[in-house]
Write a protein that holds these residues in place. Structure first.
Motif, PDB file in Angstrom:
ATOM      1  N   SER A  44       0.883  -1.774  -0.240  1.00 31.07           N
ATOM      2  CA  SER A  44      -0.010   0.007   0.065  1.00 31.07           C
ATOM      3  C   SER A  44       0.878   0.734  -0.032  1.00 31.07           C
ATOM      4  N   TYR A  45       2.198   0.668   0.227  1.00 27.78           N
ATOM      5  CA  TYR A  45       3.136   2.160   0.692  1.00 27.78           C
ATOM      6  C   TYR A  45       3.929   2.068  -0.542  1.00 27.78           C
ATOM      7  N   ALA A  46       3.146   2.040  -2.210  1.00 23.90           N
ATOM      8  CA  ALA A  46       3.501   1.744  -2.775  1.00 23.90           C
ATOM      9  C   ALA A  46       4.680   2.568  -4.349  1.00 23.90           C
ATOM     10  N   HIS A  47       4.915   3.892  -3.133  1.00 28.39           N
ATOM     11  CA  HIS A  47       6.168   4.749  -4.041  1.00 28.39           C
ATOM     12  C   HIS A  47       6.600   5.606  -3.406  1.00 28.39           C
ATOM     13  N   PHE A  48       8.007   5.573  -3.421  1.00 28.88           N
ATOM     14  CA  PHE A  48       8.361   7.088  -3.023  1.00 28.88           C
ATOM     15  C   PHE A  48       9.487   7.852  -3.800  1.00 28.88           C
ATOM     16  N   GLN A  49       9.456   9.260  -3.322  1.00 27.30           N
ATOM     17  CA  GLN A  49      10.178  10.443  -4.492  1.00 27.30           C
ATOM     18  C   GLN A  49      11.561  10.635  -3.838  1.00 27.30           C
ATOM     19  N   LEU A  50      12.955  10.489  -3.713  1.00 31.31           N
ATOM     20  CA  LEU A  50      13.812  11.084  -3.054  1.00 31.31           C
ATOM     21  C   LEU A  50      13.899  11.726  -3.410  1.00 31.31           C
ATOM     22  N   ASP A  51      13.306  12.983  -3.405  1.00 34.28           N
ATOM     23  CA  ASP A  51      13.677  14.714  -3.296  1.00 34.28           C
ATOM     24  C   ASP A  51      14.360  14.935  -4.954  1.00 34.28           C
ATOM     25  N   GLY A  52      14.242  13.707  -5.906  1.00 33.48           N
ATOM     26  CA  GLY A  52      14.879  14.754  -7.353  1.00 33.48           C
ATOM     27  C   GLY A  52      16.150  14.668  -7.548  1.00 33.48           C
ATOM     28  N   GLN A  53      17.000  14.258  -6.707  1.00 31.60           N
ATOM     29  CA  GLN A  53      18.527  14.852  -6.168  1.00 31.60           C
ATOM     30  C   GLN A  53      19.149  13.251  -5.547  1.00 31.60           C
ATOM     31  N   MET A  54      20.335  12.387  -6.423  1.00 30.23           N
ATOM     32  CA  MET A  54      21.183  11.459  -6.260  1.00 30.23           C
ATOM     33  C   MET A  54      21.706  11.799  -5.016  1.00 30.23           C
ATOM     34  N   ALA A  55      22.191  12.904  -5.041  1.00 29.60           N
ATOM     35  CA  ALA A  55      23.088  13.088  -3.409  1.00 29.60           C
ATOM     36  C   ALA A  55      22.973  12.455  -2.313  1.00 29.60           C
ATOM     37  N   VAL A  56      21.538  12.340  -2.502  1.00 34.93           N
ATOM     38  CA  VAL A  56      21.079  11.400  -1.031  1.00 34.93           C
ATOM     39  C   VAL A  56      21.229  10.238  -0.832  1.00 34.93           C
ATOM     40  N   VAL A  57      21.148   9.488  -2.141  1.00 36.82           N
ATOM     41  CA  VAL A  57      22.141   8.382  -2.487  1.00 36.82           C
ATOM     42  C   VAL A  57      23.176   7.884  -2.288  1.00 36.82           C
ATOM     43  N   ASP A  58      23.498   8.939  -3.050  1.00 36.73           N
ATOM     44  CA  ASP A  58      25.784   8.615  -2.435  1.00 36.73           C
ATOM     45  C   ASP A  58      26.016   8.843  -1.182  1.00 36.73           C
ATOM     46  N   ASP A  59      24.618   9.277  -0.531  1.00 37.39           N
ATOM     47  CA  ASP A  59      25.770   9.757   0.581  1.00 37.39           C
ATOM     48  C   ASP A  59      25.334   8.493   1.421  1.00 37.39           C
ATOM     49  N   TYR A  60      23.655   7.696   1.861  1.00 35.43           N
ATOM     50  CA  TYR A  60      23.479   6.903   2.082  1.00 35.43           C
ATOM     51  C   TYR A  60      24.191   5.655   1.674  1.00 35.43           C
ATOM     52  N   LEU A  61      24.771   5.628  -0.025  1.00 37.57           N
ATOM     53  CA  LEU A  61      25.429   4.137   0.616  1.00 37.57           C
ATOM     54  C   LEU A  61      26.706   3.742   0.648  1.00 37.57           C
ATOM     55  N   GLU A  62      27.193   6.156   0.983  1.00 41.84           N
ATOM     56  CA  GLU A  62      28.648   5.667   1.509  1.00 41.84           C
ATOM     57  C   GLU A  62      28.574   4.691   2.938  1.00 41.84           C
ATOM     58  N   ILE A  63      27.364   5.126   3.958  1.00 42.00           N
ATOM     59  CA  ILE A  63      27.204   4.864   5.325  1.00 42.00           C
ATOM     60  C   ILE A  63      26.709   3.521   4.443  1.00 42.00           C
ATOM     61  N   ARG A  64      26.199   2.628   4.372  1.00 40.94           N
ATOM     62  CA  ARG A  64      25.176   1.485   3.757  1.00 40.94           C
ATOM     63  C   ARG A  64      25.210   1.108   2.484  1.00 40.94           C
ATOM     64  N   PRO A  65      26.566   0.883   2.479  1.00 37.36           N
ATOM     65  CA  PRO A  65      26.926   0.035   1.156  1.00 37.36           C
ATOM     66  C   PRO A  65      26.251  -1.358   0.267  1.00 37.36           C
ATOM     67  N   GLY A  66      25.640  -2.323   1.631  1.00 37.01           N
ATOM     68  CA  GLY A  66      24.952  -3.476   1.611  1.00 37.01           C
ATOM     69  C   GLY A  66      23.649  -3.061   0.651  1.00 37.01           C
ATOM     70  N   GLU A  67      22.770  -1.703   0.347  1.00 35.63           N
ATOM     71  CA  GLU A  67      22.157  -1.882   0.880  1.00 35.63           C
ATOM     72  C   GLU A  67      21.524  -1.254  -0.713  1.00 35.63           C
ATOM     73  N   ARG A  68      23.005  -1.621  -2.375  1.00 36.93           N
ATOM     74  CA  ARG A  68      22.519  -1.323  -3.111  1.00 36.93           C
ATOM     75  C   ARG A  68      21.614  -1.533  -4.191  1.00 36.93           C
ATOM     76  N   GLN A  69      21.670  -2.815  -4.062  1.00 38.10           N
ATOM     77  CA  GLN A  69      20.939  -3.786  -5.221  1.00 38.10           C
ATOM     78  C   GLN A  69      19.561  -3.290  -4.514  1.00 38.10           C
ATOM     79  N   ARG A  70      19.354  -3.654  -3.354  1.00 38.31           N
ATOM     80  CA  ARG A  70      18.053  -2.917  -2.813  1.00 38.31           C
ATOM     81  C   ARG A  70      17.068  -1.948  -3.984  1.00 38.31           C
ATOM     82  N   LEU A  71      17.458  -0.765  -2.958  1.00 41.15           N
ATOM     83  CA  LEU A  71      17.715   0.295  -4.168  1.00 41.15           C
ATOM     84  C   LEU A  71      17.420  -0.086  -5.485  1.00 41.15           C
ATOM     85  N   VAL A  72      18.264  -0.691  -6.173  1.00 43.23           N
ATOM     86  CA  VAL A  72      17.599  -1.368  -7.517  1.00 43.23           C
ATOM     87  C   VAL A  72      16.440  -1.592  -7.531  1.00 43.23           C
ATOM     88  N   ASP A  73      16.852  -2.474  -7.220  1.00 43.73           N
ATOM     89  CA  ASP A  73      15.065  -3.658  -7.301  1.00 43.73           C
ATOM     90  C   ASP A  73      14.056  -2.403  -7.241  1.00 43.73           C
TER      91      ASP A  73
END
Length: 883
Positions: A44-73
């Motif tokens: 039911s939580y069908a979608h989420f928008q990460l604010d239109g900027q990729m820096a948040v993804v880089d910043d997160y994966l630098e701390i949580r590199p193991g979550e990359r594939q889940r973000l991709v999926d």
């Protein structure tokens, strides 16, 4: 029939703002650590928008590199959208090229996750530049989403936004901001009540379907969203809610019969524009101007043209550009952040500038080696240019067409030491200086009993007999330890530093460095001032201003209180305006023939701060204004330096206009914009007509090029209404305040941010600003480059300070348009970007070159390029050139 409601869960993530980046990143990690399981487990939580900027993804994966594939999926499944920006920038305070590189970086990063959101997402920028529709269209985007800056004339939930070139996008207007659905209630009935209230308040500005932005600044995901939405649908209240994406909402929205707006968006009609960010923390604006200039206009062109494609320093430039793009984030470049953020922004700019300067030096070595000259001038811009330079030459008398700045005789006394210490000093001078070739010891001929050690520094192969010299010094000390040994350095001849005007240097080329004939436009004294026949400057001893070509009053300083914050200037209730100095000293320190210089020192007594609406206290403030005129130039170069010891104030320099005017023309991204004497405000913000400019602003026959002084205003108005005319242009030199945001105040009726104290935003300490005045009506882009984009010089050590002026070469010839970028792509291809910043068609000519025209994504955008390109008014074009 139920009215559709599109609920778009999102967060607006200021990477750094009232807290520094490391602290906010901890909250970002917390957000995504909650969000990803929610998206995985709750359909039911069908979608989420990460604010239109990729820096948040880089910043997160630098701390949580193991979550990359889940973000991709999740992204590939359409449950998560990201990009297209890398950071959400301010559009007015960075260059057009920075805006383009920002989106390009975001798109490259998003490829790893299945692609970016194909929308020009502009939710919180403090206004929007006129060329943004063209930029977005050249990235293939048909839609923009905007909030601030929309004028009263736009009375619908969407409009066709057109750039000056005719490009247009559909702009979705967030009339109540990007947070209209942020306060998610506990139950669906309450959500229905919120929708009813929103519809009633916004009226015709409500879209159909309704766009319900479920998120706000740094807001964590609300896991109950699906349940509350389901309850609202079950309430049967006339709404059909669906959790979806922004792209899906826009695809379902009407594109017919929309109102049209052409040009920039800088209105405070319904939402605060926060125009004061253009002048807070001037140090950041200066650092931005310097970093962008060295990257865009110096390092990249020189490296692209003079280094082999295989040696293109792309990785170094990527690092520098990434930091510039991080700084472009609106709360970073605008300065409306905590002091720790400002420190980080300045550090990133400093490192990016250092990278650009270092790459420039490496490219210059290649140019110099290829030239066969002892000294050359290298022009990193497209236009042929002369410039003022210095060199060290031999002799005691300045050569023709030069001006001596300093003199150094052939023999210079380096040190005088006792005989016991002489061995260490003399041996070090003789053996460790790579220029030393000979050393001798002899008694002084003045009868003093002293000795003189002479070290010849002529860059010849060394002939020093170290053992013999050391023994001679020891014997001298043993025979009589009293007395002095003088250590002299002897060069082949006397030398002098001279100033001169160069011969014209080809655009994107080099010429042997040598003085040019000054002709009729050498600098000379004239009365109490200086002239070169093109411009005449005469200082006024009474108030420290100066006249230019007979127009008096340039350089008048006006200091007034500021009881506002980083977002808005706000005059104190009881102000003291200081505009006359208590003491003035004027010195003509140089009178030509190459450069004339007038140094004006003014002493003011300024209030120290604002207290309870009153400017109080008094402190002595000395302001040094240096006015330069160069031979052959129709420019007046001005610098203003002072030690800021006051708080809560705004200092502006006032410049009279040759002709009264009702408008200004200022540079912005990829063009200029014409503005009148007024601004449009609204119920929560006074329409203060202070405006931003990138590198220059022109009004009433005066052109001012500046180095990071972004804010200006046309002042000293005569007449009223449509007959009003301005007599002066005011440029903000510094604006000082001590808090990010204040409670409601006269100029702004609502808070703009948190009440975080910012003592460094009071700008204590030494400051120096630079601007250039031009009254002759030339191309402002040419003037801006002449003023602040330096022609580079390179010299072989020991081969003399000058070259052969008849020797020259040009690597690339570009005419007919402004060059905004010249660099190599990741594939090694030479990429040229140009813009026609006029309202008339132009023909771009790249002599002897072929290639292809592409859009900002690198996709084909026209027929093959055969050396010429017709470029419509205000059009941007990118050409990939064949090697």
């Amino acid at each position: 029939m139920a009215r559709q409601v599109h609920v778009v869960p999102h967060t607006h993530w200021d990477r750094e703002w009232y807290k520094p980046y490391p602290v906010f990143r901890m909250q970002l990690v917390e957000l995504l650590d909650q969000l990803l399981p929610t998206l995985t487990d709750d359909d039911s939580y069908a979608h989420f928008q990460l604010d239109g900027q990729m820096a948040v993804v880089d910043d997160y994966l630098e701390i949580r590199p193991g979550e990359r594939q889940r973000l991709v999926d999740l992204a590939e499944a359409g449950r998560l959208t990201m990009g297209p920006w890398y950071t959400l920038p301010d559009e007015f305070l960075v260059s057009g090229e920075t805006l383009v590189r920002d989106i390009q970086l975001g798109l490259r990063k998003a490829v790893e996750f299945g692609g970016a959101m194909e929308i020009g997402y502009l939710p919180d920028m403090f206004g929007h530049v006129a060329q943004m529709p063209q930029i977005l269209r050249q990235f293939g985007f048909a839609d923009a989403v905007v909030w601030r800056g929309i004028p009263f004339a736009v009375d619908a939930s969407a409009f066709d936004w057109e750039g000056p070139d005719g490009s247009s996008v559909r702009a979705e207007y967030l009339s109540d901001g990007y947070s209209n659905g942020a306060r998610l209630p506990e139950h669906g009935k309450q959500l229905v009540e919120q929708l009813d209230a929103f519809w009633a308040a916004q009226g015709p500005l409500v879209s159909d379907p309704i766009l319900w932005m479920n998120g706000t600044d740094h807001q964590l995901p609300q896991a109950r969203l699906g349940r509350v939405v389901a309850e609202a649908n079950e309430a049967g209240a006339g709404y059909e809610l669906v959790v979806t994406s922004l792209a899906a909402h826009l695809a379902a929205s009407s594109r017919e019969g929309l109102p049209r707006w052409v040009g920039e968006l800088r209105s405070g009609a319904r939402t605060n524009l926060l125009m004061g960010v253009a002048s807070c923390r001037v140090d950041v604006k200066q650092a931005s101007a310097e970093a962008e200039r060295w990257l865009e206009r110096v390092a990249e062109p020189l490296a692209a043209l003079w280094l082999p494609a295989a040696e293109w320093p792309g990785a170094f430039l990527d690092v520098a550009w990434t930091d510039v793009i991080r700084n472009a984030a609106h709360d970073s470049i605008c300065g409306c952040s905590a002091d720790e953020v400002n420190d980080a922004v300045l550090h990133r700019y400093a490192e990016s500038t250092l990278v650009a300067r270092s790459l420039t030096e490496r490219a210059l070595v290649r140019v110099l080696a290829a030239s066969g000259q002892a000294a050359i001038a290298v022009n990193p811009t497209a236009r042929e240019r002369s410039f003022t330079s210095t060199s060290i030459v031999s002799g005691e008398v300045a050569p023709p067409h030069t001006q001596q700045l300093s003199y150094r005789p052939a023999r210079v006394r380096f040190a005088s030491v006792g005989k016991a210490e002489a061995e260490a000093v003399v041996m070090r001078a003789a053996l460790e200086d790579p220029k030393a070739s000979q050393a001798s010891l002899a008694p002084a001929d003045d009868g003093s009993g002293d000795w003189i050690a002479t070290v010849v520094t002529d860059r010849q192969p060394t002939q020093v007999d170290a053992m013999a010299l050391r023994q001679q010094l020891r014997d001298l000390a043993a025979a009589d330890p009293t007395g002095t040994v003088h250590v002299d350095l002897l060069r082949p001849s006397a030398t002098q530093e001279v100033l001169f005007r160069s011969e014209p240097v080809p655009g994107f080329g080099w010429r042997g460095l040598a003085p040019a004939d000054l002709g009729d436009h050498s600098v000379r004294a004239e009365g109490q001032g200086i002239t070169n026949g093109l411009v005449t400057v005469v200082p006024d001893q009474s108030d420290g201003t100066f006249a230019v070509n007979g127009i008096e009053g340039y350089g008048r300083l006006v200091d007034e209180g500021d009881d506002g914050d980083t977002y808005n200037w706000n005059p104190p209730t009881h102000d003291q305006v200081v505009q006359r100095p208590r003491d003035v000293d004027v010195l003509v320190s140089e009178a030509g023939p190459v450069r004339g210089r007038i140094v004006i020192t003014r002493t003011y007594w300024l209030p120290t701060h604002v207290e309870d609406g009153h400017r109080v206290g008094e402190v002595e403030t000395v302001v040094t204004t240096t006015v330069d005129v160069h031979a052959g130039e129709d420019l007046v170069r001005v610098s203003i330096a002072f030690d800021n010891r006051s708080e809560d104030h705004r200092l502006r320099v006032h410049l009279p206009l040759p002709e009264a005017t009702d408008h200004s023309v200022a540079e912005c991204a990829y063009g200029t914009v014409t503005r009148g004497l007024t601004a449009e405000g609204g119920p929560t913000e006074v329409p203060l007509p202070t405006f931003p400019s990138r590198r220059f602003v022109a009004a009433g026959g005066l052109l001012v090029a500046h180095d990071g002084l972004s804010e200006y205003e046309l002042v000293e108005l005569e007449g009223e209404g449509p007959d009003a005319r301005a007599r002066e242009l005011a440029i903000t030199v510094i604006r000082c305040m001590g808090v990010i945001s204040k409670p409601p105040m006269a100029m702004r009726a609502v808070e703009a941010g948190p009440h975080t104290l910012t003592p460094k935003a009071q700008m204590p300490g030494h400051h120096k600003v630079s601007l250039v005045l031009h009254l002759a009506g030339r191309d402002p882009y040419a003037v801006a480059d002449e003023a602040f984009t330096p022609v580079q010089t390179a010299r072989f050590p020991g081969k003399g300070g000058l070259g052969d002026p008849t020797a020259s070469s040009q690597a690339l010839s570009v005419t007919g348009a402004e060059v905004t970028a010249l660099h190599r792509t990741d594939a090694g291809t030479l990429e040229l970007r140009v813009v026609n910043p006029t309202d008339a068609p132009a023909t771009v000519v790249v002599a002897g070159r072929t290639g292809r025209v592409v859009d900002l994504r690198g996709e084909p955008a026209g027929p093959a390029f055969t050396g010429e390109l017709e470029l419509g008014p205000w059009k941007i074009a990118t050409i990939l050139l064949d090697d």
